[in-house]
Design a protein around this motif. Structure first.
Motif, short mmCIF file in Angstrom:
data_model
loop_
_atom_site.label_atom_id
_atom_site.label_comp_id
_atom_site.label_asym_id
_atom_site.label_seq_id
_atom_site.Cartn_x
_atom_site.Cartn_y
_atom_site.Cartn_z
N ARG A 94 0.83 -1.21 0.00
CA ARG A 94 0.00 0.00 0.00
C ARG A 94 0.87 1.27 0.00
NH1 ARG A 94 -5.26 -1.38 0.80
NH2 ARG A 94 -5.65 -3.42 1.73
N VAL A 515 -13.49 4.42 3.23
CA VAL A 515 -12.41 4.98 2.41
C VAL A 515 -11.12 5.22 3.17
CG1 VAL A 515 -14.03 6.10 0.82
CG2 VAL A 515 -13.25 7.33 2.83
N GLU A 516 -11.14 5.05 4.48
CA GLU A 516 -9.97 5.39 5.27
C GLU A 516 -9.35 4.15 5.88
OE1 GLU A 516 -8.87 9.05 8.25
OE2 GLU A 516 -10.71 7.94 8.67
N GLU A 517 -8.03 4.07 5.84
CA GLU A 517 -7.30 2.97 6.45
C GLU A 517 -6.08 3.55 7.16
OE1 GLU A 517 -5.64 -1.48 5.37
OE2 GLU A 517 -5.85 0.02 3.81
N ILE A 522 -6.17 9.21 2.92
CA ILE A 522 -7.58 8.93 2.66
C ILE A 522 -7.92 9.05 1.18
CG2 ILE A 522 -8.37 11.30 3.02
CD1 ILE A 522 -10.84 10.15 4.39
N GLY A 525 -8.32 5.70 -0.60
CA GLY A 525 -9.63 5.08 -0.45
C GLY A 525 -10.70 5.80 -1.24
N ALA A 528 -10.38 4.69 -4.74
CA ALA A 528 -10.88 3.32 -4.90
C ALA A 528 -12.40 3.29 -4.92
CB ALA A 528 -10.34 2.44 -3.76
N LEU A 529 -13.04 4.10 -4.06
CA LEU A 529 -14.50 4.16 -4.05
C LEU A 529 -15.02 4.73 -5.37
CD1 LEU A 529 -17.27 3.97 -2.73
CD2 LEU A 529 -16.83 6.18 -1.64
N LEU A 551 -15.23 -3.47 -1.72
CA LEU A 551 -14.47 -2.58 -0.86
C LEU A 551 -14.36 -3.08 0.57
CD1 LEU A 551 -15.56 0.96 -2.07
CD2 LEU A 551 -13.54 -0.35 -2.67
N TRP A 555 -10.59 -3.79 1.84
CA TRP A 555 -9.91 -3.01 2.86
C TRP A 555 -9.87 -3.73 4.20
CZ3 TRP A 555 -7.16 0.97 1.42
CH2 TRP A 555 -7.52 1.65 0.25
N SER A 557 -12.10 -3.55 6.66
CA SER A 557 -12.27 -2.39 7.50
C SER A 557 -12.29 -2.72 8.98
CB SER A 557 -13.58 -1.68 7.12
OG SER A 557 -13.80 -0.57 7.95
#
Length: 710
Positions: A94, A515-517, A522, A525, A528-529, A551, A555, A557
């Motif tokens: 990543r 969307v956040e990791e 951010i 993400g 990616a969305l 997603l 991810w 999440s």
């Protein structure tokens, strides 16, 4: 020809090393693949778009996998790579994707079939398209044990034919079970890859006590595969495992013939296990209560020494403690998620002219819940309020605060207040709850008749828009501070942004968990969305499923996720009078060119391509006028009027109350000729009021072309 056949024909067998080929030294026949295999290296090819990972034979050996055990899905490698080990390589990948690097690499441990830990290393090359998006990774993976391991191999050396000692089995099983949190994860440790090897058995069955019945929840081993379809049976002692559970005493059987005499009900199952000769039926007891049973099956009938039986009992105690802990975790999580679900709206209202879908996803780990929520509010005059928010924290208190805040915000919206006022009042309400929590929120009010949107944010992500041509974008929606915090700082300004949603376009709201990791920007993400929405299906429900499948699993999440999707029903007109719409946002630099392209494509589809040049000029003039002289975007509508002689009407709508006026520019003037050009090209044109703005329209047809030629 397979890789195995190619290797042997070239003078090299990857399992036994170089072999002599007739008339030639083996070195002259070793190809690139064989050279990699000789050094413990395998290769892989990962298609990121399709989610397919191809491993060659040498790579499968690095992971200690047989070809039939790997289905081409990257997540299936969890059979050999524990999550915490995979996270190390995943982080390196990543970071490389975020930084735009071409390569990445990292070390990780593989848990082999016999439970031993093997250090491995991977290195990959990232292939990107012209836009810089990664679509494929090609690389190598190799056994790095000799480089990094300085302690003896944890595998037990033993002579051929000698059964594996149970001492390392207990240690390795305890280690594996220590990472299992849920009952499903405990079952996966016992029945998954390497489970039988850790137990030293040839077959395994796990049963749990549920309401006076014993239900088989996991089976491993080909000889006992038929037990996986067994229905729950009453705990009456008719079967050996049930008797062991009832009496809390283990039973060791060295002859299946004797087993059938003692338990006639077991004969149908024994007949299907002709390869097996011995079994251990172990009760799983925790705090003096039987919670299940574990059956271990063996091909050899002479395995049960005194030491073996004592270790089996110890093994059952370890499994029982892990299961009890997992059951408690599952009950607590079920309560927490039930509370969270009760706080969310039970039903989402439906509206004519729009398709709405909502999803809520709990975090992938942990027993606590968050304060994410969504809501859809029916408003007067065919309007709808859309809400997505997130209360700070991940506990039942956050869920309780969320429930109160959701109801209050819903009430403020139903009273008819604009988005800025709704958020300001919600912020005061949260501050008066005597809680230190704050909340982020996005609220939008949509007029389903005209498509106008009034949106405001309180420290939250704005909506993502998918246009009718498939493009996606994040329009700039102004915002204020999070709810609660805005009141504490006496900053109750939540400016509104005006948007337009034309028929066929989609709004996507979500909380940051989608969307956040951790440790990643951010924007990765968000991109990616946007890509997932762009490539997803049109219908709202199908799009929601598409995002959930692609997603949430991608991810993994660690946060809750709330998702709300609204799509305006398309307005294609009729076959005799087709129609298309396009919205050009003021902050979208590519919107004008995209609108012109959509216009030309529509005319070609309607077999009116001869009008494309004139209409494109007129559309450009009207759209540029809106973007330069108003504070909002423009809605362009192109339609065929149902007349005997077909005409095409172009309409550009904006939110300005100032009507255009025709001017007489001088020779050196750089503007003021737009309406003059439209008047020369079109048959008719005019202006009419539309809501809080106006619409400029013009019509084109064969007559307009004749006038130009004349």
């Amino acid at each position: 020809m397979t890789a195995r056949n190619r290797s042997v024909r070239s003078g090299y067998d990857p399992r036994v090393g170089p072999i002599l080929a007739l008339g030639r030294p083996p070195e002259t026949e070793i190809g690139p693949g064989e050279r990699l295999a000789m050094n413990g290296m395998g290769s892989f090819d990962w298609d990121l778009d399709q989610g397919v990972l191809e491993l060659d034979e040498a790579a499968l050996r690095v992971f200690d996998l047989r070809p039939g055990e790997f289905d081409g899905r990257p997540e299936s490698l969890v059979l050999r790579v524990p999550p915490e080990e995979g996270a190390r390589v995943d982080y390196a990948l990543r970071r490389a994707l975020q930084a735009g690097r071409r390569t990445y690499g990292g070390y990780f441990q593989v848990t082999r079939r016999d439970g031993a830990k093997q250090w491995s290393h991977t290195q990959g090359t990232i292939l990107r398209d012209k836009r810089g998006n990664a679509y494929r990774i090609v690389g190598i993976v190799r056994d790095a044990t000799d480089e990094l391991t300085h302690t003896p191999d944890v595998r037990v050396s033993r002579p051929a034919g000698e059964r594996q000692s149970l001492a390392p089995i207990v240690r390795l099983t305890t280690e594996a079970l220590s990472r299992a949190v849920t009952v499903e994860e405990v079952t996966a440790v016992l029945t998954g890859a390497g489970g039988l090897e850790r137990f030293g058995a040839d077959g395994l069955a796990l049963g749990l006590v549920e309401g006076g019945n014993l239900r088989i929840v996991g089976v491993s081993g080909e000889p006992v595969a038929g037990m996986s379809g067994l229905s729950p049976r009453r705990l009456d002692g008719a079967l050996p495992l049930g008797e062991a559970v009832m009496t809390q005493r283990p039973r060791f059987v060295s002859s299946f013939a004797e087993l059938g005499e003692r338990f006639p009900a077991v004969l149908p199952y024994v007949a299907a296990m002709d390869e097996l000769n011995a079994a251990a039926f172990l009760p799983l007891v925790a705090q003096a209560r039987s919670i299940g049973g574990l059956a271990l099956f063996y091909r050899s009938g002479d395995v049960f020494t005194h030491t073996h039986r004592e270790l089996c009992a110890a093994l059952a105690a370890i499994v029982a403690q892990s299961l009890q802990r997992a059951m408690l975790f599952d009950r607590e999580r079920e309560f927490a998620t039930g509370l969270q679900a009760a706080m969310l709206p039970r039903d989402v209202p439906r509206f004519d002219g729009a398709d709405i879908a909502v999803r809520y996803h709990t975090a992938s780990s942990g027993r606590e819940v968050g304060g994410d929520w969504y809501d859809v509010v029916a408003l007067p005059q065919n309007r709808v309020g859309l809400v997505v928010g997130d209360v700070q924290g991940h506990d039942t208190h956050a869920a309780a605060v969320m429930g109160q805040l959701r109801i209050a915000l819903r009430a403020y919206a139903a009273e008819g207040h604009p988005p800025s006022t709704v958020l300001a009042r919600a912020s005061r309400f949260l501050a008066e709850l005597d809680t230190e929590r704050f909340a982020t929120c996005a609220y939008a009010e949509l007029d389903l008749t005209g498509g106008s949107v009034r949106a405001a944010r309180a420290g939250h992500l704005g909506p993502l828009v998918r246009h009718t041509d498939g493009r996606t974008g994040w329009p700039h929606v102004r915002g204020g501070l999070p709810l609660g915090l805005a009141t504490a700082l006496d900053l109750h300004e939540f400016p509104e942004t005006r948007l337009d949603l034309v028929p066929g376009e989609t709004l996507v709201f979500c909380t940051d968990g989608l969307v956040e990791e951790r440790d990643l920007d951010i924007t990765i993400g968000m991109e990616a969305l946007a890509a997932a929405v762009r490539d997803g299906p049109d219908e709202a429900e199908e799009l929601a499923d598409h995002l959930a499948d692609n997603l949430w699993e991608r991810w993994g999440s660690q946060d809750d996720v709330a998702l709300l999707i609204l799509r305006r029903d398309p307005d294609p007109g009729t076959s005799r009078a087709p129609r298309m719409h396009s919205y050009v946002h003021q902050a979208d630099p590519e919107g004008l060119a995209d609108a012109r392209l959509a216009l030309r494509q529509a005319l070609e589809a309607w077999q009116l391509a001869e009008l494309a040049d004139d209409l494109e000029v007129a559309a450009g003039e009207l759209l540029v006028n809106v973007l330069l002289h108003t504070e909002g975007g423009a809605v362009m509508t192109l339609e065929v009027l149902p007349e005997p002689v077909r005409r095409v009407r172009l309409t550009v709508q904006d939110r300005s109350s100032v009507w255009p006026r025709r001017r007489s520019p001088g020779e050196a003037a750089t503007s003021g000729r737009g309406l003059l050009m439209i008047e020369a090209l079109a048959i008719h044109w005019g202006v009419e009021p539309r809501g809080d703005g106006k619409a400029v329209w013009c019509e084109f047809g064969p007559e307009s072309q004749r006038s130009l030629l004349g």
